[in-house]
Design a protein around this motif. Structure first.
Motif, PDB file in Angstrom:
ATOM      1  N   LEU A 160       0.841  -1.184   0.000  1.00  0.00           N
ATOM      2  CA  LEU A 160       0.000   0.000   0.000  1.00  0.00           C
ATOM      3  C   LEU A 160       0.879   1.237   0.000  1.00  0.00           C
ATOM      4  N   VAL A 161       0.575   2.164  -0.881  1.00  0.00           N
ATOM      5  CA  VAL A 161       1.245   3.464  -0.892  1.00  0.00           C
ATOM      6  C   VAL A 161       0.176   4.523  -0.658  1.00  0.00           C
ATOM      7  N   LEU A 162       0.270   5.201   0.475  1.00  0.00           N
ATOM      8  CA  LEU A 162      -0.656   6.278   0.817  1.00  0.00           C
ATOM      9  C   LEU A 162       0.049   7.597   0.498  1.00  0.00           C
ATOM     10  N   ASP A 163      -0.406   8.249  -0.555  1.00  0.00           N
ATOM     11  CA  ASP A 163       0.250   9.471  -1.036  1.00  0.00           C
ATOM     12  C   ASP A 163      -0.505  10.687  -0.526  1.00  0.00           C
ATOM     13  N   LEU A 164       0.062  11.353   0.474  1.00  0.00           N
ATOM     14  CA  LEU A 164      -0.505  12.579   1.043  1.00  0.00           C
ATOM     15  C   LEU A 164       0.402  13.768   0.757  1.00  0.00           C
ATOM     16  N   SER A 165       1.256  13.634  -0.250  1.00  0.00           N
ATOM     17  CA  SER A 165       2.276  14.653  -0.508  1.00  0.00           C
ATOM     18  C   SER A 165       1.703  15.936  -1.084  1.00  0.00           C
ATOM     19  N   ARG A 166       0.491  15.851  -1.672  1.00  0.00           N
ATOM     20  CA  ARG A 166      -0.122  17.049  -2.246  1.00  0.00           C
ATOM     21  C   ARG A 166      -1.417  17.363  -1.502  1.00  0.00           C
ATOM     22  N   PRO A 167      -1.572  18.598  -1.030  1.00  0.00           N
ATOM     23  CA  PRO A 167      -2.762  18.933  -0.236  1.00  0.00           C
ATOM     24  C   PRO A 167      -4.068  18.698  -0.992  1.00  0.00           C
ATOM     25  N   GLU A 168      -4.031  18.856  -2.322  1.00  0.00           N
ATOM     26  CA  GLU A 168      -5.266  18.801  -3.083  1.00  0.00           C
ATOM     27  C   GLU A 168      -5.664  17.404  -3.536  1.00  0.00           C
ATOM     28  N   ARG A 169      -4.781  16.415  -3.340  1.00  0.00           N
ATOM     29  CA  ARG A 169      -5.098  15.090  -3.863  1.00  0.00           C
ATOM     30  C   ARG A 169      -4.533  14.024  -2.943  1.00  0.00           C
ATOM     31  N   ARG A 170      -5.406  13.118  -2.489  1.00  0.00           N
ATOM     32  CA  ARG A 170      -5.006  12.061  -1.573  1.00  0.00           C
ATOM     33  C   ARG A 170      -5.210  10.729  -2.297  1.00  0.00           C
ATOM     34  N   LEU A 171      -4.126  10.004  -2.529  1.00  0.00           N
ATOM     35  CA  LEU A 171      -4.187   8.793  -3.345  1.00  0.00           C
ATOM     36  C   LEU A 171      -3.761   7.565  -2.555  1.00  0.00           C
ATOM     37  N   LEU A 172      -4.437   6.460  -2.813  1.00  0.00           N
ATOM     38  CA  LEU A 172      -4.049   5.164  -2.268  1.00  0.00           C
ATOM     39  C   LEU A 172      -3.778   4.236  -3.444  1.00  0.00           C
ATOM     40  N   THR A 173      -2.573   3.676  -3.494  1.00  0.00           N
ATOM     41  CA  THR A 173      -2.214   2.715  -4.529  1.00  0.00           C
ATOM     42  C   THR A 173      -1.959   1.374  -3.862  1.00  0.00           C
ATOM     43  N   VAL A 174      -2.620   0.339  -4.345  1.00  0.00           N
ATOM     44  CA  VAL A 174      -2.491  -1.002  -3.785  1.00  0.00           C
ATOM     45  C   VAL A 174      -1.974  -1.941  -4.872  1.00  0.00           C
ATOM     46  N   SER A 175      -0.932  -2.673  -4.546  1.00  0.00           N
ATOM     47  CA  SER A 175      -0.397  -3.695  -5.450  1.00  0.00           C
ATOM     48  C   SER A 175      -0.517  -5.044  -4.754  1.00  0.00           C
ATOM     49  N   ASP A 176      -1.109  -6.005  -5.445  1.00  0.00           N
ATOM     50  CA  ASP A 176      -1.239  -7.348  -4.891  1.00  0.00           C
ATOM     51  C   ASP A 176      -1.250  -8.344  -6.046  1.00  0.00           C
ATOM     52  N   ALA A 177      -1.682  -9.546  -5.766  1.00  0.00           N
ATOM     53  CA  ALA A 177      -1.653 -10.586  -6.796  1.00  0.00           C
ATOM     54  C   ALA A 177      -2.562 -10.258  -7.965  1.00  0.00           C
TER      55      ALA A 177
END
Length: 425
Positions: A305-322
């Motif tokens: 899981l990558v929780l990207d909170l680096s930009r105030p205007e956009r909050r992204l969650l990226t999930v990599s699995d099988a």
């Protein structure tokens, strides 16, 4: 300070007052009054980013071919009739122009009063222009894209000095399917065209555009349902038909699931998906047929899981699995909850999360409801009793360079404590 009402009474005097506020603030002196919070916060972002208020932004236009391609890819092309009907009839009379920009604040369409269009050309406010806040400064296109709410920028509230004779009111337009920002609609014009109702007018038209997009999505699901119905009728096991964004059109042999998180890109074959587990994925006209196997959900292997909170205007969650990799734009509430869980890998009870979120441990019903929604797209990666992310999941959190930009609108006590801890480092 109610800038809209003051400007309606005496626009020149209000403009002079705002210029004094702006010049004092940017010079680090005591201003005669504080700027409006949304403007002051934008100015702070510009100063931290080293943006030059005297920079000439009349450059960096997209080519005609690049504009054409972006127009074809933009969902906003479907609602241009709504925007034109709602805005242009009044804009031309009121000496305004309508501007429609994409999610990256690139101007894609611009229509309205010919004389105002010529004045906009002098500011570089043209089709293909980059009107991001970090490029142009505080403005009626880039700033609503950052704060994700309607914003009016009057006279010297613009960060660029060259825009001080201009007034803008912009509202973000989001995709009703996933809440993703798809663009900003803006009404702009010379200083003397300011009206107190302009912002409410623009916001209402933006909401009408979103409603039209929602209708179009429902129509597309109905078409997919008509294609999928005879296919599902021939199947024995659990299966569902979803569109390319994972929204369910039809279900058989299993409880209704509103939406499935799909890997990007998704291809036919056996795939592991949240909630469903291992599935056979087959293409359908306008979407996918997902046939769930008997293998229980939660056997998709270790996830990242990558929780990207680096930009105030956009909050992204990226999930990599099988099953592949998928990215989801998070609401502020879900971003808060996941951030708190990443900071406490041992987990938190519902009461503990309620304390972290609201300062009130009794608000467990709200927490449980939100965590149930999070589980719809995280599946077995989210455990409960206590709530926690799976122990073998690899987790990375991307934070902004300035701690004040960490979920800046959040009032959750747990987030505030983490923000303060970051500033103290």
């Amino acid at each position: 300070m109610d800038v809209a009402r003051l400007a309606a009474v005496d626009a020149p005097r209000t403009a002079r007052m705002l210029r004094q506020v702006r010049e004092a603030t940017l010079a680090g002196r005591r201003a005669p009054m504080a700027p409006r919070p949304v403007i002051g916060q934008s100015w702070e972002r510009m100063l931290r980013g080293g943006i030059d208020p005297d920079r000439d932004v009349r450059s960096g236009l997209l080519t005609a071919e690049e504009v054409r391609q972006r127009r074809e890819e933009s969902p906003l092309r479907h609602v241009l009739p709504v925007l034109r009907e709602g805005l242009l009839s009044v804009a031309d009379v009121a000496r305004h122009i309508m501007v429609v920009a994409d999610a990256e604040s690139r101007v894609l369409w611009r229509e309205g009063s010919p004389s105002v269009l010529r004045r906009a050309d002098g500011l570089g406010f043209e089709v293909g222009a980059d009107w991001r806040e970090e490029v142009v400064g505080t403005n009626g296109v880039g700033t609503p894209a950052v704060v994700r709410r309607p914003v009016q920028v009057f006279a010297a509230e613009h960060f660029a000095r060259s825009h001080a004779s201009w007034t803008c009111a912009g509202a973000p337009v989001t995709d009703p399917r996933d809440g993703r920002l798809i663009g900003v609609v803006d009404i702009s014009g010379p200083l003397e065209t300011m009206h107190p109702a302009t912002l409410a007018w623009v916001e209402s038209v933006a909401r009408l555009a979103e409603a039209r997009l929602r209708e179009l999505h429902l129509d597309s699901l109905e078409r997919l349902r008509s294609v999928a119905a005879p296919v599902l009728a021939r199947l024995d096991g659990p299966a569902l038909a979803v569109d390319r964004d994972g929204w369910s059109a039809a279900v058989t042999g299993m409880p209704y699931v509103r939406r499935i998180a799909l890997p990007k890109p998704l291809s036919p074959g056996r795939r592991w998906l949240p909630v469903l587990g291992t599935c056979a994925v087959e293409p359908l006209a306008g979407g996918w047929l997902l046939r769930a196997s008997a293998e229980p959900p939660g056997t998709g292997g270790t996830g990242r899981l990558v929780l990207d909170l680096s930009r105030p205007e956009r909050r992204l969650l990226t999930v990599s699995d099988a099953g592949g990799t998928w990215t989801r734009e998070l609401s502020e509430r879900h971003a808060e909850l996941l951030y708190l869980l990443t900071a406490q890998r041992a987990g938190r009870s519902a009461a503990g999360l309620a304390e972290d979120m609201f300062g009130d441990p009794s608000r467990t019903v709200t927490v449980r409801a939100e965590m149930s929604r999070v589980r719809r797209y995280l599946g077995a990666l989210l455990l409960h009793r206590p709530y926690r992310l799976r122990e073998d999941a690899e987790i990375e959190v991307l934070l902004p360079g300035n701690p004040r930009d960490l979920l800046p609108r959040s009032t959750a006590p747990g987030v505030a404590r983490r923000r303060t801890a970051q500033e103290a480092r």
